[in-house]
Write a protein that holds these residues in place. Structure first.
Motif, PDB file in Angstrom:
ATOM      1  N   ARG A  67      -0.388  -8.317  -1.156  1.00  0.00           N
ATOM      2  CA  ARG A  67       0.786  -8.411  -0.509  1.00  0.00           C
ATOM      3  C   ARG A  67       0.936  -7.309   0.405  1.00  0.00           C
ATOM      4  O   ARG A  67       0.406  -6.181   0.198  1.00  0.00           O
ATOM      5  N   TYR A  69       3.578  -4.406   1.957  1.00  0.00           N
ATOM      6  CA  TYR A  69       4.826  -3.808   1.919  1.00  0.00           C
ATOM      7  C   TYR A  69       5.266  -2.683   2.659  1.00  0.00           C
ATOM      8  O   TYR A  69       4.129  -1.883   3.332  1.00  0.00           O
ATOM      9  N   GLU A  84      10.589  -5.812  -0.997  1.00  0.00           N
ATOM     10  CA  GLU A  84       9.457  -5.665   0.224  1.00  0.00           C
ATOM     11  C   GLU A  84       9.263  -4.247   0.222  1.00  0.00           C
ATOM     12  O   GLU A  84       8.254  -3.814   1.131  1.00  0.00           O
TER      13      GLU A  84
END
Length: 214
Positions: A67, A69, A84
């Motif tokens: 992911r 961030y 996030e």
């Protein structure tokens, strides 16, 4: 297309595309570089287009476990994820240590699980700041994993573990080696392509450039 030609005492010419998009040709003296590039122009264009997509992904944020961030440096000891945002220690060495520990938590159980399933006995497991490989297996059976693995989706981390464990039985990339890998990770061909893409993302990512001191 920016091209750099390096004349070396080699038998065959080879092409390489750097993360910044530069095309490097390594060839023997007197080699017809222009014809060589023209012959491979379609392949080069495709790879450069892929590189542009990788560059866009690298700008999405700090990659961690697949992911992206927003990266923040702060007065923390461990890797902290909040929504996030990911927070790393503001000291680079401490940030590396925190990322290594996070990766170790992922790697050790996978090594234990798949070494048992594959009936293999690895030696020691190391997490290192490697610059050219995702992982390696020594002649003594010790496994070294690249810190960069913590950027990857967990499925790809699993693939790398299985790949290196398979080298305990086959110290090559023979048909038997790939059959063993495929038994425990059938979609290994896709994984290999994904690893190339993620390597490019990490190479171009600002956060990882800071972590690695580049």
């Amino acid at each position: 297309m920016e091209v750099e030609v390096r004349y070396r005492p080699v038998r065959y010419a080879r092409l390489e595309i750097k993360p910044d998009g530069k095309v490097v040709v390594t060839a023997p003296e007197g080699f017809d570089v222009n014809s060589f590039i023209k012959k491979h122009e379609r392949w080069l264009r495709k790879r450069l287009e892929e590189l542009e997509e990788v560059r866009k992904e690298a700008s999405r944020g700090f990659p961690l476990l697949g992911r992206f961030y927003e990266l923040e440096l702060g007065d923390v000891r461990d890797v902290e994820i909040a929504g996030e945002k990911v927070v790393l220690p503001e000291n680079r060495e401490k940030a590396r240590k925190a990322l290594k520990e996070l990766l170790r938590v992922k790697i050790i159980p996978l090594v234990a699980l798949y070494s048992a399933l594959m009936n293999l006995s690895p030696g020691r497991v190391y997490i290192r700041n490697q610059r050219t490989k995702w992982a390696s297996c020594s002649s003594r059976g010790n496994l070294s994993f690249n810190l960069r693995l913590i950027a990857l989706p967990e499925g790809l981390i699993k693939y790398v573990v299985i790949h290196e464990l398979a080298h305990l039985r086959y110290l090559n990339h023979s048909k038997a080696f790939w059959e063993l890998v495929g038994k425990f990770y059938p979609d290994y061909r896709t994984a290999r392509g994904e690893l190339r893409r993620w390597w490019g993302i990490i190479e171009l990512n600002g956060g990882w450039r800071w972590v690695e001191g580049r």
